[in-house]
Scaffold this active site. Sequence first.
Site, PDB file in Angstrom:
ATOM      1  N   MET A  56      28.140  -4.310 -17.142  1.00  0.00           N
ATOM      2  CA  MET A  56      26.695  -4.570 -17.129  1.00  0.00           C
ATOM      3  C   MET A  56      26.230  -4.880 -15.700  1.00  0.00           C
ATOM      4  O   MET A  56      25.143  -5.436 -15.498  1.00  0.00           O
ATOM      5  CB  MET A  56      26.351  -5.723 -18.068  1.00  0.00           C
ATOM      6  CG  MET A  56      26.684  -5.368 -19.515  1.00  0.00           C
ATOM      7  SD  MET A  56      25.770  -6.327 -20.709  1.00  0.00           S
ATOM      8  CE  MET A  56      26.370  -7.961 -20.342  1.00  0.00           C
ATOM      9  N   GLY A  57      27.062  -4.544 -14.705  1.00  0.00           N
ATOM     10  CA  GLY A  57      26.656  -4.732 -13.314  1.00  0.00           C
ATOM     11  C   GLY A  57      26.816  -6.166 -12.847  1.00  0.00           C
ATOM     12  O   GLY A  57      27.529  -6.954 -13.463  1.00  0.00           O
TER      13      GLY A  57
ATOM     14  N   LEU B  35      28.428  -6.926 -10.199  1.00  0.00           N
ATOM     15  CA  LEU B  35      29.886  -6.805 -10.148  1.00  0.00           C
ATOM     16  C   LEU B  35      30.531  -7.857  -9.255  1.00  0.00           C
ATOM     17  O   LEU B  35      29.954  -8.312  -8.273  1.00  0.00           O
ATOM     18  CB  LEU B  35      30.269  -5.404  -9.660  1.00  0.00           C
ATOM     19  CG  LEU B  35      29.749  -4.240 -10.510  1.00  0.00           C
ATOM     20  CD1 LEU B  35      30.298  -2.908  -9.976  1.00  0.00           C
ATOM     21  CD2 LEU B  35      30.100  -4.399 -11.981  1.00  0.00           C
TER      22      LEU B  35
ATOM     23  N   HIS C  44      35.567  -7.209 -12.143  1.00  0.00           N
ATOM     24  CA  HIS C  44      35.227  -5.823 -12.498  1.00  0.00           C
ATOM     25  C   HIS C  44      36.035  -4.847 -11.633  1.00  0.00           C
ATOM     26  O   HIS C  44      36.554  -3.839 -12.124  1.00  0.00           O
ATOM     27  CB  HIS C  44      33.736  -5.547 -12.241  1.00  0.00           C
ATOM     28  CG  HIS C  44      32.793  -6.337 -13.083  1.00  0.00           C
ATOM     29  ND1 HIS C  44      31.976  -7.317 -12.569  1.00  0.00           N
ATOM     30  CD2 HIS C  44      32.499  -6.284 -14.405  1.00  0.00           C
ATOM     31  CE1 HIS C  44      31.227  -7.831 -13.531  1.00  0.00           C
ATOM     32  NE2 HIS C  44      31.525  -7.231 -14.663  1.00  0.00           N
TER      33      HIS C  44
ATOM     34  N   GLN D 226      22.894  -6.148 -27.256  1.00  0.00           N
ATOM     35  CA  GLN D 226      23.977  -7.124 -27.424  1.00  0.00           C
ATOM     36  C   GLN D 226      23.572  -8.527 -26.981  1.00  0.00           C
ATOM     37  O   GLN D 226      24.394  -9.443 -26.991  1.00  0.00           O
ATOM     38  CB  GLN D 226      25.247  -6.659 -26.725  1.00  0.00           C
ATOM     39  CG  GLN D 226      25.214  -6.721 -25.213  1.00  0.00           C
ATOM     40  CD  GLN D 226      26.441  -6.072 -24.615  1.00  0.00           C
ATOM     41  OE1 GLN D 226      26.623  -4.870 -24.686  1.00  0.00           O
ATOM     42  NE2 GLN D 226      27.322  -6.863 -24.022  1.00  0.00           N
TER      43      GLN D 226
ATOM     44  N   GLN E  92      35.886  -9.531 -27.572  1.00  0.00           N
ATOM     45  CA  GLN E  92      35.297  -8.205 -27.353  1.00  0.00           C
ATOM     46  C   GLN E  92      36.399  -7.139 -27.300  1.00  0.00           C
ATOM     47  O   GLN E  92      36.239  -6.040 -27.847  1.00  0.00           O
ATOM     48  CB  GLN E  92      34.500  -8.209 -26.050  1.00  0.00           C
ATOM     49  CG  GLN E  92      34.017  -6.843 -25.616  1.00  0.00           C
ATOM     50  CD  GLN E  92      33.030  -6.912 -24.480  1.00  0.00           C
ATOM     51  OE1 GLN E  92      31.843  -7.107 -24.695  1.00  0.00           O
ATOM     52  NE2 GLN E  92      33.502  -6.760 -23.251  1.00  0.00           N
TER      53      GLN E  92
ATOM     54  N   SER F 203      32.579 -14.308 -13.403  1.00  0.00           N
ATOM     55  CA  SER F 203      31.607 -13.809 -14.373  1.00  0.00           C
ATOM     56  C   SER F 203      30.285 -13.585 -13.651  1.00  0.00           C
ATOM     57  O   SER F 203      29.930 -14.349 -12.743  1.00  0.00           O
ATOM     58  CB  SER F 203      31.414 -14.852 -15.485  1.00  0.00           C
ATOM     59  OG  SER F 203      30.240 -14.561 -16.210  1.00  0.00           O
ATOM     60  N   SER F 204      29.575 -12.555 -14.084  1.00  0.00           N
ATOM     61  CA  SER F 204      28.252 -12.287 -13.486  1.00  0.00           C
ATOM     62  C   SER F 204      27.343 -13.489 -13.670  1.00  0.00           C
ATOM     63  O   SER F 204      26.477 -13.763 -12.831  1.00  0.00           O
ATOM     64  CB  SER F 204      27.625 -11.066 -14.153  1.00  0.00           C
ATOM     65  OG  SER F 204      28.524  -9.991 -14.121  1.00  0.00           O
ATOM     66  N   ARG F 205      27.531 -14.223 -14.759  1.00  0.00           N
ATOM     67  CA  ARG F 205      26.648 -15.367 -15.050  1.00  0.00           C
ATOM     68  C   ARG F 205      26.907 -16.550 -14.117  1.00  0.00           C
ATOM     69  O   ARG F 205      26.055 -17.437 -14.014  1.00  0.00           O
ATOM     70  CB  ARG F 205      26.817 -15.819 -16.503  1.00  0.00           C
ATOM     71  CG  ARG F 205      26.243 -14.826 -17.502  1.00  0.00           C
ATOM     72  CD  ARG F 205      26.370 -15.321 -18.923  1.00  0.00           C
ATOM     73  NE  ARG F 205      25.752 -14.401 -19.872  1.00  0.00           N
ATOM     74  CZ  ARG F 205      26.351 -13.334 -20.394  1.00  0.00           C
ATOM     75  NH1 ARG F 205      27.601 -13.046 -20.052  1.00  0.00           N
ATOM     76  NH2 ARG F 205      25.723 -12.549 -21.246  1.00  0.00           N
TER      77      ARG F 205
HETATM   78  P1  AMP Z   1      30.489  -7.291 -18.179  1.00  0.00           P
HETATM   79  O1  AMP Z   1      29.853  -6.668 -16.993  1.00  0.00           O
HETATM   80  O2  AMP Z   1      30.420  -8.772 -18.216  1.00  0.00           O
HETATM   81  O3  AMP Z   1      30.092  -6.633 -19.472  1.00  0.00           O
HETATM   82  O4  AMP Z   1      32.052  -6.977 -18.025  1.00  0.00           O
HETATM   83  C1  AMP Z   1      32.513  -5.664 -17.895  1.00  0.00           C
HETATM   84  C2  AMP Z   1      34.009  -5.667 -18.027  1.00  0.00           C
HETATM   85  O5  AMP Z   1      34.587  -6.466 -17.011  1.00  0.00           O
HETATM   86  C3  AMP Z   1      34.480  -6.242 -19.377  1.00  0.00           C
HETATM   87  O6  AMP Z   1      35.572  -5.483 -19.852  1.00  0.00           O
HETATM   88  C4  AMP Z   1      34.894  -7.634 -18.979  1.00  0.00           C
HETATM   89  O7  AMP Z   1      35.866  -8.199 -19.841  1.00  0.00           O
HETATM   90  C5  AMP Z   1      35.469  -7.405 -17.595  1.00  0.00           C
HETATM   91  N1  AMP Z   1      35.489  -8.657 -16.840  1.00  0.00           N
HETATM   92  C6  AMP Z   1      34.475  -9.543 -16.711  1.00  0.00           C
HETATM   93  N2  AMP Z   1      34.874 -10.608 -15.999  1.00  0.00           N
HETATM   94  C7  AMP Z   1      36.179 -10.400 -15.683  1.00  0.00           C
HETATM   95  C8  AMP Z   1      37.158 -11.146 -14.963  1.00  0.00           C
HETATM   96  N3  AMP Z   1      36.890 -12.327 -14.432  1.00  0.00           N
HETATM   97  N4  AMP Z   1      38.398 -10.614 -14.823  1.00  0.00           N
HETATM   98  C9  AMP Z   1      38.704  -9.399 -15.371  1.00  0.00           C
HETATM   99  N5  AMP Z   1      37.813  -8.644 -16.065  1.00  0.00           N
HETATM  100  C10 AMP Z   1      36.570  -9.141 -16.222  1.00  0.00           C
END
Ligand code: AMP
Length: 286
Positions: free
Chosen positions: A30-31, A33, A37, A61, A155, A189-191
């Site tokens: 979802m960007g 990044l 990611h 979602q 997920q 995390s993006s958040r």
């Molecule tokens: P998102 O952009 O949050 O939907 O994440 C996209 C993908 O990146 C998903 O498969 C997440 O599980 C993975 N992802 C997110 N954060 C991490 C992280 N800290 N380490 C590894 N993979 C991640």
Amino acid sequence: MVIFKTVADIQAYIAKQKAEKKKIGFVPTMGALHKGHISLVEKAKQDGAFVVASIFINPTQFNDKEDFDKYPVTTGQDILMLTEAGCDVLLLPSVAEMYPEGSANMQSYNFGYLETMLEGAHRPGHFKGVGQIVARLLDIVKPDAMYMGQKDYQQCMVVTNLLSQLYREQAPEMVICPTTREQDGLAMSSRNRRLTEPQRALAGRLYQCLVSIQAKQSDKFSIVQKECNDLLMEKGFDPDYIALADANNLTLLEEYEPNRKMVALIAAKLGNVRLIDNMIINPDSN
Ligand code: AMP
């Protein structure tokens, strides 16, 4: 890196790569990044894949409108990071491209228990939305392998279940990659960008809770769970759950089971930012 905004164009391009016998590795995102990611892109490259990433903030979602509205958008920076990591193709579609008939008219998938517990219970409809968008993306990209992060453990299980519903044979391989963490253990995390400085200084506590759940297997889980809950509350978190489950099917467990592969999962709000994390316990057991 070639960037596509339309489904027709990316499909034609991927078909050419497949005709040249390239293996397609797909990284949906979802960007906003970060290194987590990028670790997925790197793993796909290591596996010799032709890497296709997508950036799409999927409205269906999000159960929380504020979370959707405030979801960070950093597309320029994302493109630079993907290019640097050697990603081959980026799909950057509009909502109309992804849901040409409207999302309400798209097929919906059932995940039973998996979509009603933990994240499913706290984010009603979330996994329906995930199922919908991943099915659509799979239909567009037709990958040989999907690369997803263990950070979103439930997920990963939902998407594995979706693959079994969508494919009788030759399902894309599901490659689950380890969680990339900050120095203090906070899962990237993006958040995290939405945390204030004082909140960010506290956020590593979530990881410390997981470490203590893993370390205290000789205690009763209910006691360790309460200790973690009290500690998080004291620091200003609002925990949604601190749970122990079978790592293979997410059946919730009341107590530690020494010879079972388990997963500790945690979700808590810090201000208005909701954070999740998990840790495998007894990774070598079944
Ligand atoms: P998102 O952009 O949050 O939907 O994440 C996209 C993908 O990146 C998903 O498969 C997440 O599980 C993975 N992802 C997110 N954060 C991490 C992280 N800290 N380490 C590894 N993979 C991640």
